[in-house]
Design a protein around this motif. Structure first.
Motif, PDB file in Angstrom:
ATOM      1  N   PHE A 110       1.688   0.895 -13.860  1.00 22.11           N
ATOM      2  CA  PHE A 110       1.107  -0.273 -13.614  1.00 22.11           C
ATOM      3  C   PHE A 110       1.285  -1.055 -12.039  1.00 22.11           C
ATOM      4  O   PHE A 110       0.484  -2.130 -11.575  1.00 22.11           O
ATOM      5  N   THR A 111       3.114  -0.867 -11.860  1.00 26.22           N
ATOM      6  CA  THR A 111       2.803  -1.816 -10.883  1.00 26.22           C
ATOM      7  C   THR A 111       2.627  -0.444  -9.668  1.00 26.22           C
ATOM      8  O   THR A 111       2.135  -1.322  -8.865  1.00 26.22           O
ATOM      9  N   ALA A 112       1.695   0.202  -9.565  1.00 24.76           N
ATOM     10  CA  ALA A 112       0.881   0.650  -8.613  1.00 24.76           C
ATOM     11  C   ALA A 112       0.218   0.367  -8.342  1.00 24.76           C
ATOM     12  O   ALA A 112      -0.465   0.145  -7.117  1.00 24.76           O
ATOM     13  N   MET A 113      -0.774   0.141  -9.684  1.00 20.98           N
ATOM     14  CA  MET A 113      -2.547  -0.830  -9.835  1.00 20.98           C
ATOM     15  C   MET A 113      -1.854  -2.138  -8.985  1.00 20.98           C
ATOM     16  O   MET A 113      -2.642  -2.523  -8.315  1.00 20.98           O
ATOM     17  N   PHE A 114      -1.107  -2.316  -9.404  1.00 25.94           N
ATOM     18  CA  PHE A 114      -0.645  -4.169  -8.949  1.00 25.94           C
ATOM     19  C   PHE A 114      -0.046  -4.085  -7.392  1.00 25.94           C
ATOM     20  O   PHE A 114      -0.795  -5.358  -6.944  1.00 25.94           O
ATOM     21  N   SER A 115       0.670  -3.193  -7.084  1.00 26.94           N
ATOM     22  CA  SER A 115       1.128  -2.899  -6.071  1.00 26.94           C
ATOM     23  C   SER A 115      -0.505  -2.973  -5.034  1.00 26.94           C
ATOM     24  O   SER A 115      -1.237  -3.896  -3.957  1.00 26.94           O
ATOM     25  N   ILE A 116      -1.444  -2.771  -5.214  1.00 27.30           N
ATOM     26  CA  ILE A 116      -2.620  -2.686  -4.384  1.00 27.30           C
ATOM     27  C   ILE A 116      -3.571  -3.740  -4.904  1.00 27.30           C
ATOM     28  O   ILE A 116      -4.006  -3.912  -3.548  1.00 27.30           O
ATOM     29  N   TRP A 117      -3.616  -4.575  -5.643  1.00 26.77           N
ATOM     30  CA  TRP A 117      -4.100  -5.438  -6.006  1.00 26.77           C
ATOM     31  C   TRP A 117      -3.451  -6.253  -5.919  1.00 26.77           C
ATOM     32  O   TRP A 117      -3.747  -7.593  -5.297  1.00 26.77           O
ATOM     33  N   LEU A 118      -1.959  -7.196  -5.631  1.00 28.88           N
ATOM     34  CA  LEU A 118      -1.297  -7.627  -4.599  1.00 28.88           C
ATOM     35  C   LEU A 118      -1.653  -7.185  -3.515  1.00 28.88           C
ATOM     36  O   LEU A 118      -2.040  -8.488  -1.747  1.00 28.88           O
ATOM     37  N   ALA A 119      -2.198  -6.702  -2.418  1.00 24.47           N
ATOM     38  CA  ALA A 119      -2.186  -6.350  -1.015  1.00 24.47           C
ATOM     39  C   ALA A 119      -3.609  -6.652  -0.828  1.00 24.47           C
ATOM     40  O   ALA A 119      -4.065  -7.158  -0.103  1.00 24.47           O
ATOM     41  N   PHE A 120      -4.543  -6.217  -1.839  1.00 26.54           N
ATOM     42  CA  PHE A 120      -6.008  -6.806  -1.831  1.00 26.54           C
ATOM     43  C   PHE A 120      -5.987  -8.870  -2.024  1.00 26.54           C
ATOM     44  O   PHE A 120      -6.344  -8.810  -1.198  1.00 26.54           O
ATOM     45  N   LEU A 121      -5.419  -9.077  -2.618  1.00 28.67           N
ATOM     46  CA  LEU A 121      -5.309 -10.435  -2.650  1.00 28.67           C
ATOM     47  C   LEU A 121      -4.161 -11.030  -1.750  1.00 28.67           C
ATOM     48  O   LEU A 121      -4.975 -12.126  -1.098  1.00 28.67           O
ATOM     49  N   ILE A 144       1.061  -0.960   0.501  1.00 30.74           N
ATOM     50  CA  ILE A 144       0.024  -0.220  -0.051  1.00 30.74           C
ATOM     51  C   ILE A 144       0.550   1.564  -0.034  1.00 30.74           C
ATOM     52  O   ILE A 144       0.905   2.178  -0.896  1.00 30.74           O
ATOM     53  N   ILE A 145       1.899   1.381   0.510  1.00 34.74           N
ATOM     54  CA  ILE A 145       2.975   2.616   1.271  1.00 34.74           C
ATOM     55  C   ILE A 145       3.473   3.068  -0.197  1.00 34.74           C
ATOM     56  O   ILE A 145       3.617   3.785  -1.110  1.00 34.74           O
ATOM     57  N   LEU A 146       3.831   2.131  -1.216  1.00 37.38           N
ATOM     58  CA  LEU A 146       4.759   1.737  -2.312  1.00 37.38           C
ATOM     59  C   LEU A 146       3.363   2.113  -3.265  1.00 37.38           C
ATOM     60  O   LEU A 146       4.014   3.393  -4.215  1.00 37.38           O
ATOM     61  N   ALA A 147       2.134   1.658  -3.602  1.00 34.19           N
ATOM     62  CA  ALA A 147       0.977   2.880  -4.708  1.00 34.19           C
ATOM     63  C   ALA A 147       0.951   3.993  -4.296  1.00 34.19           C
ATOM     64  O   ALA A 147       1.295   4.945  -4.932  1.00 34.19           O
ATOM     65  N   ILE A 148       1.362   4.517  -2.793  1.00 31.44           N
ATOM     66  CA  ILE A 148       1.471   6.189  -2.884  1.00 31.44           C
ATOM     67  C   ILE A 148       2.621   6.593  -2.996  1.00 31.44           C
ATOM     68  O   ILE A 148       1.863   7.581  -3.886  1.00 31.44           O
ATOM     69  N   VAL A 149       3.553   6.077  -2.976  1.00 32.58           N
ATOM     70  CA  VAL A 149       4.787   6.521  -3.311  1.00 32.58           C
ATOM     71  C   VAL A 149       4.768   7.064  -4.745  1.00 32.58           C
ATOM     72  O   VAL A 149       5.215   8.319  -5.361  1.00 32.58           O
ATOM     73  N   ILE A 150       3.933   6.132  -5.377  1.00 35.01           N
ATOM     74  CA  ILE A 150       4.048   6.009  -6.829  1.00 35.01           C
ATOM     75  C   ILE A 150       3.890   6.672  -7.612  1.00 35.01           C
ATOM     76  O   ILE A 150       3.968   7.455  -8.509  1.00 35.01           O
ATOM     77  N   TYR A 151       2.301   6.757  -6.994  1.00 37.27           N
ATOM     78  CA  TYR A 151       0.892   7.085  -7.000  1.00 37.27           C
ATOM     79  C   TYR A 151       1.885   9.238  -7.139  1.00 37.27           C
ATOM     80  O   TYR A 151       1.900   9.605  -7.615  1.00 37.27           O
ATOM     81  N   THR A 152       2.569   9.290  -5.812  1.00 37.99           N
ATOM     82  CA  THR A 152       2.722  10.873  -5.575  1.00 37.99           C
ATOM     83  C   THR A 152       3.390  11.125  -6.558  1.00 37.99           C
ATOM     84  O   THR A 152       3.753  12.113  -6.802  1.00 37.99           O
ATOM     85  N   ALA A 166       0.726  16.220  -4.802  1.00 40.63           N
ATOM     86  CA  ALA A 166       0.436  14.899  -4.708  1.00 40.63           C
ATOM     87  C   ALA A 166       0.157  14.155  -3.676  1.00 40.63           C
ATOM     88  O   ALA A 166      -0.544  12.955  -4.385  1.00 40.63           O
ATOM     89  N   LEU A 167       1.299  14.385  -2.810  1.00 40.50           N
ATOM     90  CA  LEU A 167       1.247  13.494  -1.053  1.00 40.50           C
ATOM     91  C   LEU A 167       0.024  13.100  -1.291  1.00 40.50           C
ATOM     92  O   LEU A 167      -0.809  12.416  -0.167  1.00 40.50           O
ATOM     93  N   GLN A 168      -0.379  14.392  -1.093  1.00 39.94           N
ATOM     94  CA  GLN A 168      -2.453  14.296  -0.464  1.00 39.94           C
ATOM     95  C   GLN A 168      -3.360  13.513  -1.391  1.00 39.94           C
ATOM     96  O   GLN A 168      -4.680  12.645  -0.773  1.00 39.94           O
ATOM     97  N   LEU A 226      -5.998   8.477  -5.393  1.00 37.15           N
ATOM     98  CA  LEU A 226      -6.194   7.393  -6.501  1.00 37.15           C
ATOM     99  C   LEU A 226      -5.352   5.553  -5.728  1.00 37.15           C
ATOM    100  O   LEU A 226      -6.240   5.141  -6.097  1.00 37.15           O
ATOM    101  N   SER A 227      -4.829   5.536  -4.099  1.00 34.50           N
ATOM    102  CA  SER A 227      -5.248   4.107  -4.280  1.00 34.50           C
ATOM    103  C   SER A 227      -6.205   3.816  -3.431  1.00 34.50           C
ATOM    104  O   SER A 227      -6.486   2.707  -4.024  1.00 34.50           O
TER     105      SER A 227
END
Length: 442
Positions: free
Chosen positions: A367-378, A114-122, A312-314, A319-320
């Motif tokens: 895609f990496t950010a989205m996939f990171s969220i997907w892995l967190a959910f899975l 989750i943190i990784l996705a937030i960092v990438i989206y930021t 962006a940080l906010q 977005l995540s």
């Protein structure tokens, strides 16, 4: 070369996600003074591509790119290695730690994802910004493919709400419809409610996916392809208002009529400046005249926002969260057998197709950010063998004060292994079947 680039992007994406996810478990275990025996990128049944022991931990790279793992002393995991459990618990073992520490160790990988996705989206929002298409501005409605019309839509429908909620941006509209149960549309001034039936979604998913819907645009001329039929008769700025005397306004109407006049000559009514002229034009077998419309309504609805680092940080957590909700809705549609969405789940053999054939860093990180969220959910799903399964039993222990016995935990893990292997068979079966189908079609 294109395949190599796509596969390279996939392997890099998986490597980043797996290493950081497992690093979450690794550092949490180390913090609570658990011994970590192995830290592997990818799985290593029978043999590994690389391994090296540093201190008490063996670091390595497996040959099977389906994930990775850390092996923590005294923990019953999917390896079902229970030799240590025959001895008395040792202070450095996972099983000897308090429940709250074990819970943190189990959830650490998910938290890192989750943190990784937030960092990438930021980073994306700060460096590139965000492009959105405001659905409120698309007042001419939408055009639907044959698959989209099976859902009950008609060309020109203006979508108001999906599941009683407005969808403010076109970015999320197609998936919101696919994952929704009901949609409200304005059809020629009348409000109509459409039930999104799983059987109709099945047709959409098997044929076109998200491309079943597109904004409706007028039939004007912005640019013309060289040596095309349009280059002989049309000019930039022309607006096609009729075909064979029948009035039209939109590009989809023109395309539909041209398909019925292949290899024939038609009369186009054209508004050229303040004058209306008639041009006779031959319709080739492709039914394509060779011009590109301006799509001004789409351009006017498109907004581009640049973010400061703080902004962006906010925005990144929101977005995540949106991505997480999409994963939950996607999981819901996959579990519904009537949609047959499970047939379209991509595994490692086809996942490379999600990447651009040219190295595109923006697409890669998105895609990496989205996939990171997907892995967190899975991983948070309460399935034995996944982090969520371990966490569930640990939480139950914290509530009841009773710990599941090692023997019972071993049996639970066996059930989890069977479930995970079944899912792997399904995913790989889908991949192989689709590959065979594509070969047959060629």
């Amino acid at each position: 070369m294109e395949l190599f680039i796509q596969v390279s992007q996939l392997l890099l994406c998986l490597s980043i996600l797996v290493i950081l996810h497992e690093a979450g478990h690794f550092f949490a275990a180390k913090y609570f003074k658990c011994r970590v025996e192995k830290f592997y990128l990818f799985f290593d049944p029978w043999f590994s591509l690389f391994k090296r022991k540093i201190g008490e931990t063996e670091y390595g790279i497996g040959w099977l790119p389906l994930g990775g793992y850390v092996k923590i002393s005294g923990m019953i995991d999917e390896s079902l290695d229970t030799e240590q459990l025959k001895k008395d618990p040792q202070p450095w073992e996972f099983r000897s730690k308090p429940a709250w520490q074990r819970l943190i160790i189990m959830l650490a990988g998910i938290i890192v994802n989750i943190i990784l996705a937030i960092v990438i989206y930021t980073g994306i929002l700060y460096t590139t910004g965000e492009e959105t298409i405001n659905t409120q501005e698309l007042k001419d409605g939408y055009v639907f493919s044959e698959a989209g019309k099976k859902l009950g839509f008609q060309d020109g429908d203006v979508i108001l709400e999906v599941d009683h909620k407005p969808i403010p941006t076109l970015n999320y509209l197609p998936v919101s419809i696919l994952f929704g149960d009901q949609v409200s549309v304005n059809r020629n001034g009348k409000i109509i409610h459409l039930d999104l039936l799983p059987e109709a979604k099945k047709y959409v998913l098997s044929s076109e996916g998200k491309s079943f819907i597109s904004p409706r645009i007028i039939s004007d001329v912005d640019s013309i392809m060289p040596k095309s039929e349009a280059s002989k008769y049309l000019k930039k700025g022309d607006i096609i208002v009729s075909i064979n005397g029948m009035p039209i306004q939109y590009l989809d109407q023109l395309k539909k009529d041209l398909l019925t006049h292949k290899k024939d000559t038609v009369s186009l009514g054209i508004l050229r400046g303040e004058k209306q002229v008639i041009e006779k034009i031959y319709v080739p077998d492709s039914a394509v005249l060779g011009f590109i419309p301006s799509a001004n309504i789409l351009k006017n609805a498109t907004a581009y926002k640049k973010y400061s680092f703080l902004q962006a940080l906010q925005r990144a957590p929101s977005l995540s969260w949106d991505m997480l909700l999409m994963q939950i809705k996607q999981f819901k549609i996959v579990l519904n057998p009537k949609t047959e969405a499970y047939k379209h789940v991509s595994g490692p053999l086809r996942l490379y197709q999600a990447f651009s054939p040219e190295w595109d860093w923006l697409h890669f990180w998105s895609f990496t950010a989205m996939f990171s969220i997907w892995l967190a959910f899975l991983n948070i799903l309460p399935i034995p063998g996944l982090d969520g399964g371990h966490a569930l039993f640990t939480i139950a222990e914290m509530i009841t004060g009773r710990k599941l016995s090692d023997k019972a935990m071993e049996k639970v893990q066996m059930v989890g292994v069977i479930i995970l292997l079944s899912l792997m068979v399904l995913v790989f079966g889908n991949d192989i079947w689709n590959i065979i189908q594509n070969i047959i079609k060629k």
